[in-house]
Design a protein around this motif. Structure first.
Motif, PDB file in Angstrom:
ATOM      1  N   GLN A 289     -70.868 -62.872 -13.535  1.00 20.91           N
ATOM      2  CA  GLN A 289     -70.906 -64.249 -14.046  1.00 20.91           C
ATOM      3  C   GLN A 289     -70.319 -64.285 -15.455  1.00 20.91           C
ATOM      4  O   GLN A 289     -70.862 -63.672 -16.358  1.00 20.91           O
ATOM      5  CB  GLN A 289     -72.377 -64.684 -14.048  1.00 20.91           C
ATOM      6  N   TRP A 290     -69.201 -64.965 -15.642  1.00 21.78           N
ATOM      7  CA  TRP A 290     -68.608 -65.127 -16.986  1.00 21.78           C
ATOM      8  C   TRP A 290     -68.703 -66.568 -17.443  1.00 21.78           C
ATOM      9  O   TRP A 290     -68.164 -66.919 -18.481  1.00 21.78           O
ATOM     10  CB  TRP A 290     -67.116 -64.764 -16.961  1.00 21.78           C
ATOM     11  N   SER A 291     -69.360 -67.404 -16.666  1.00 20.96           N
ATOM     12  CA  SER A 291     -69.222 -68.839 -16.912  1.00 20.96           C
ATOM     13  C   SER A 291     -70.277 -69.423 -17.839  1.00 20.96           C
ATOM     14  O   SER A 291     -70.321 -70.615 -18.041  1.00 20.96           O
ATOM     15  CB  SER A 291     -69.238 -69.596 -15.587  1.00 20.96           C
ATOM     16  N   ARG A 292     -71.133 -68.596 -18.426  1.00 22.82           N
ATOM     17  CA  ARG A 292     -72.169 -69.164 -19.304  1.00 22.82           C
ATOM     18  C   ARG A 292     -72.244 -68.421 -20.639  1.00 22.82           C
ATOM     19  O   ARG A 292     -73.283 -68.399 -21.281  1.00 22.82           O
ATOM     20  CB  ARG A 292     -73.545 -69.097 -18.604  1.00 22.82           C
ATOM     21  N   PHE A 293     -71.131 -67.801 -21.030  1.00 22.81           N
ATOM     22  CA  PHE A 293     -71.163 -66.976 -22.240  1.00 22.81           C
ATOM     23  C   PHE A 293     -70.504 -67.636 -23.444  1.00 22.81           C
ATOM     24  O   PHE A 293     -70.424 -67.051 -24.513  1.00 22.81           O
ATOM     25  CB  PHE A 293     -70.438 -65.638 -22.001  1.00 22.81           C
ATOM     26  N   GLY A 294     -69.935 -68.836 -23.267  1.00 21.99           N
ATOM     27  CA  GLY A 294     -69.206 -69.473 -24.367  1.00 21.99           C
ATOM     28  C   GLY A 294     -67.823 -68.869 -24.575  1.00 21.99           C
ATOM     29  O   GLY A 294     -67.200 -69.054 -25.621  1.00 21.99           O
ATOM     30  N   LEU A 295     -67.315 -68.145 -23.562  1.00 20.46           N
ATOM     31  CA  LEU A 295     -65.988 -67.529 -23.686  1.00 20.46           C
ATOM     32  C   LEU A 295     -64.894 -68.584 -23.840  1.00 20.46           C
ATOM     33  O   LEU A 295     -63.878 -68.351 -24.493  1.00 20.46           O
ATOM     34  CB  LEU A 295     -65.690 -66.675 -22.445  1.00 20.46           C
ATOM     35  N   GLU A 296     -65.122 -69.750 -23.229  1.00 21.14           N
ATOM     36  CA  GLU A 296     -64.095 -70.796 -23.235  1.00 21.14           C
ATOM     37  C   GLU A 296     -64.081 -71.582 -24.553  1.00 21.14           C
ATOM     38  O   GLU A 296     -63.206 -72.405 -24.777  1.00 21.14           O
ATOM     39  CB  GLU A 296     -64.298 -71.743 -22.044  1.00 21.14           C
ATOM     40  N   ASP A 297     -65.062 -71.310 -25.431  1.00 13.34           N
ATOM     41  CA  ASP A 297     -65.163 -72.067 -26.692  1.00 13.34           C
ATOM     42  C   ASP A 297     -64.497 -71.353 -27.859  1.00 13.34           C
ATOM     43  O   ASP A 297     -64.613 -71.785 -29.002  1.00 13.34           O
ATOM     44  CB  ASP A 297     -66.646 -72.309 -27.041  1.00 13.34           C
ATOM     45  N   LEU A 298     -63.826 -70.247 -27.595  1.00 16.59           N
ATOM     46  CA  LEU A 298     -63.249 -69.420 -28.657  1.00 16.59           C
ATOM     47  C   LEU A 298     -62.252 -70.227 -29.490  1.00 16.59           C
ATOM     48  O   LEU A 298     -61.264 -70.728 -28.968  1.00 16.59           O
ATOM     49  CB  LEU A 298     -62.556 -68.207 -28.021  1.00 16.59           C
TER      50      LEU A 298
ATOM     51  N   SER B 129     -68.259 -61.658 -25.605  1.00 20.16           N
ATOM     52  CA  SER B 129     -68.205 -63.026 -26.133  1.00 20.16           C
ATOM     53  C   SER B 129     -68.725 -63.063 -27.571  1.00 20.16           C
ATOM     54  O   SER B 129     -68.144 -63.727 -28.437  1.00 20.16           O
ATOM     55  CB  SER B 129     -69.039 -63.946 -25.242  1.00 20.16           C
ATOM     56  N   GLN B 130     -69.795 -62.320 -27.816  1.00 22.96           N
ATOM     57  CA  GLN B 130     -70.384 -62.251 -29.163  1.00 22.96           C
ATOM     58  C   GLN B 130     -69.349 -61.710 -30.162  1.00 22.96           C
ATOM     59  O   GLN B 130     -69.179 -62.253 -31.258  1.00 22.96           O
ATOM     60  CB  GLN B 130     -71.605 -61.326 -29.105  1.00 22.96           C
ATOM     61  N   PHE B 131     -68.622 -60.649 -29.763  1.00 19.97           N
ATOM     62  CA  PHE B 131     -67.612 -60.054 -30.645  1.00 19.97           C
ATOM     63  C   PHE B 131     -66.430 -61.010 -30.879  1.00 19.97           C
ATOM     64  O   PHE B 131     -66.005 -61.226 -32.006  1.00 19.97           O
ATOM     65  CB  PHE B 131     -67.102 -58.731 -30.065  1.00 19.97           C
ATOM     66  N   LEU B 132     -65.889 -61.577 -29.794  1.00 21.88           N
ATOM     67  CA  LEU B 132     -64.712 -62.440 -29.920  1.00 21.88           C
ATOM     68  C   LEU B 132     -65.027 -63.671 -30.778  1.00 21.88           C
ATOM     69  O   LEU B 132     -64.225 -64.088 -31.610  1.00 21.88           O
ATOM     70  CB  LEU B 132     -64.201 -62.870 -28.541  1.00 21.88           C
ATOM     71  N   ASN B 133     -66.227 -64.238 -30.576  1.00 20.05           N
ATOM     72  CA  ASN B 133     -66.610 -65.412 -31.373  1.00 20.05           C
ATOM     73  C   ASN B 133     -66.867 -65.044 -32.840  1.00 20.05           C
ATOM     74  O   ASN B 133     -66.609 -65.845 -33.735  1.00 20.05           O
ATOM     75  CB  ASN B 133     -67.809 -66.124 -30.743  1.00 20.05           C
TER      76      ASN B 133
ATOM     77  N   LYS C   7     -60.690 -57.043 -19.499  1.00 16.76           N
ATOM     78  CA  LYS C   7     -59.443 -57.560 -20.076  1.00 16.76           C
ATOM     79  C   LYS C   7     -59.407 -59.090 -19.999  1.00 16.76           C
ATOM     80  O   LYS C   7     -59.412 -59.655 -18.910  1.00 16.76           O
ATOM     81  CB  LYS C   7     -58.233 -56.979 -19.327  1.00 16.76           C
ATOM     82  N   TYR C   8     -59.399 -59.715 -21.170  1.00 16.55           N
ATOM     83  CA  TYR C   8     -59.387 -61.169 -21.257  1.00 16.55           C
ATOM     84  C   TYR C   8     -58.023 -61.687 -21.689  1.00 16.55           C
ATOM     85  O   TYR C   8     -57.336 -61.043 -22.484  1.00 16.55           O
ATOM     86  CB  TYR C   8     -60.392 -61.665 -22.302  1.00 16.55           C
ATOM     87  N   LEU C   9     -57.676 -62.885 -21.214  1.00 14.22           N
ATOM     88  CA  LEU C   9     -56.448 -63.560 -21.636  1.00 14.22           C
ATOM     89  C   LEU C   9     -56.801 -64.966 -22.114  1.00 14.22           C
ATOM     90  O   LEU C   9     -57.515 -65.698 -21.426  1.00 14.22           O
ATOM     91  CB  LEU C   9     -55.457 -63.642 -20.472  1.00 14.22           C
TER      92      LEU C   9
END
Length: 452
Positions: A389-398, A191-195, A49-51
């Motif tokens: 580890q969630w810190s290298r997936f580009g999640l913050e670049d959405l 991350s792939q899906f959200l991006n 679950k992401y916010l």
């Protein structure tokens, strides 16, 4: 005025006729999708679950349209989980760690019925500004669950693989929450899906930068080997009646959140020189594991483990196809006793982590896949810290077209430990996990202690 992290959020007001189903915008393959043994672990029967908090909202119709388009390529997310036998009686609870199914239930293999039924999409309003939320965003609290639509489902299997809620804020900002079934993909896949969704929102006529590859047959056992695979250290066949993690979960858990900048990571690395060179992940995982054990005050002879996810997409020969949309990780396991972990030097702990990582080769990974064919094998969560580890997936670049998020985090905090990206500082890492209330201050003290 400084707002407290555990402050209750205002209620969400849902639009009429909410939630609704978003189906793929054009016909998609209709078949049963095989899940590999890595997807089908009991350990993964929950939703990630992401916010996300954004300064500016987007038109809801635009988000719905781009979601229906991206679900054409990501069609398993519009399907439904099915048990290979239909007599499932899985437990479901809204708590993250209780969402895992009841251990004693049927050990059926899961598959995805790719039937295009659709993802659940809810639209709501909350009387709060983005800046107000930012002030309380340091640690998740229970009231954040309001930000994700609750599906009234009898079992975990009955919850659609993808849930989305867009909550518009008073200031014109928005909070986007998603829940994605972990059996379908890992953090890299999420991350792939959200991006991909964000990409089609900005450029509706574009093709996707990465085409998802859904077949899991790369991990399908051709013929079981004649010998019994060795039980890898991360797993166990005999689950004790009473585990340390159950003990922790039965107490009131409070999140601890710490940010490590490159300079604080360097202080930790300097403790290990000249004995050993290590990555940021290795040193931070070692320091977190040791701080966790120190803060819990455990018996010196107790064996403790650190389990951490290792991406195997580039480790195997032949290589896993680009865009592989599934679980492409295995758990590495470092173990020692409390006395040696707490009393020894930090570089010895780092060495254990490095050895755990390097022991994952083609043979041991294939051994784990084969081992997991036995449904009585469980991830060993007895006295284990699990780090993801969630810190290298580009999640913050959405970016859906109105800029990158002001904040990104999980919706809930659990006893699993997450290494999260820090918005605005791509080199920093946030460590987030929950601990019993009486342990948190000790844990934070050890985590902030950079002397060995």
């Amino acid at each position: 005025m400084e707002r407290s992290w555990d402050e209750e959020l205002p209620d969400c007001y849902y639009k009429q006729n909410q939630p609704c189903l978003i189906k793929p915008s054009s016909p998609t393959p209709h078949h049963m999708l095989y899940l590999s043994n890595l997807d089908d672990q009991k350990f993964l029967r929950f939703s990630i679950k992401y916010l996300y908090l954004f300064q500016n909202s987007l038109p809801i119709d635009l988000l719905k349209l781009s979601l229906s388009k991206v679900l054409v390529d990501y069609y398993p997310l519009a399907g439904r989980l099915k048990s290979s036998h239909h007599h499932h009686e899985l437990e479901h609870d809204e708590d993250e760690h209780d969402e895992h199914e009841n251990e004693d239930e049927h050990d059926d293999k899961l598959q995805v019925d790719c039937n295009g039924e659709g993802a659940i999409f809810a639209e709501a309003f909350m009387d709060m500004s983005a800046q107000q939320f930012l002030q309380v965003s340091h640690k998740p609290n229970k009231s954040w669950r309001k930000l994700l639509v609750k599906v009234d489902a009898p079992t975990f299997l009955d919850i659609p693989p993808l849930l989305v809620q867009v909550t518009n804020l008073r200031c014109g900002g928005m909070i986007l929450c998603t829940a994605i079934n972990h059996c379908l993909c890992d953090g890299i896949g999420t991350s792939q899906f959200l991006n991909a969704w964000a990409h089609l929102t900005k450029k509706p006529t574009d093709i996707l930068p990465i085409t998802p590859f859904h077949s899991r047959h790369v991990f399908k056992l051709q013929s079981p080997s004649s010998h019994l695979p060795l039980i890898h250290q991360a797993f166990t066949k005999n689950v004790p009646n009473h585990t340390l993690n159950q003990d922790l979960q039965s107490q009131l858990l409070v999140p601890a959140s710490l940010i490590y900048t490159p300079s604080s990571v360097l202080k930790l690395k300097n403790q290990c020189l000249p004995s050993i060179k290590c990555t940021t992940f290795e040193i931070l995982a070692s320091h977190t594991w040791r701080s966790w054990v120190k803060s819990l005050d455990l018996a010196p002879s107790l064996e403790v483990k650190l389990l951490f996810s290792v991406n195997i997409r580039n480790k195997l020969v032949p290589k896993i196809p680009k865009g592989y949309y599934a679980n492409g990780f295995v758990l590495a396991c470092a173990k020692t006793n409390v006395k040696d972990l707490v009393g020894g030097n930090l570089y010895r702990v780092v060495r254990l982590v490095q050895e755990a990582k390097s022991s994952l080769n083609d043979d041991s990974i294939n051994g784990i896949v084969e081992l997991l064919d036995d449904k009585s094998i469980k991830t060993d969560l007895n006295a284990s810290l699990v780090i993801s580890q969630w810190s290298r997936f580009g999640l913050e670049d959405l970016d859906f077209g109105e800029g990158k998020p002001l904040h990104m985090s999980p919706l809930t905090s659990d006893i699993y430990c997450l290494f999260l990206p820090v918005i605005g500082d791509s080199n920093a890492i946030r460590v987030l996990m929950s601990l019993p209330e009486n342990v948190v201050s000790r844990f934070e003290y050890y985590m902030n202690d950079f002397t060995d």
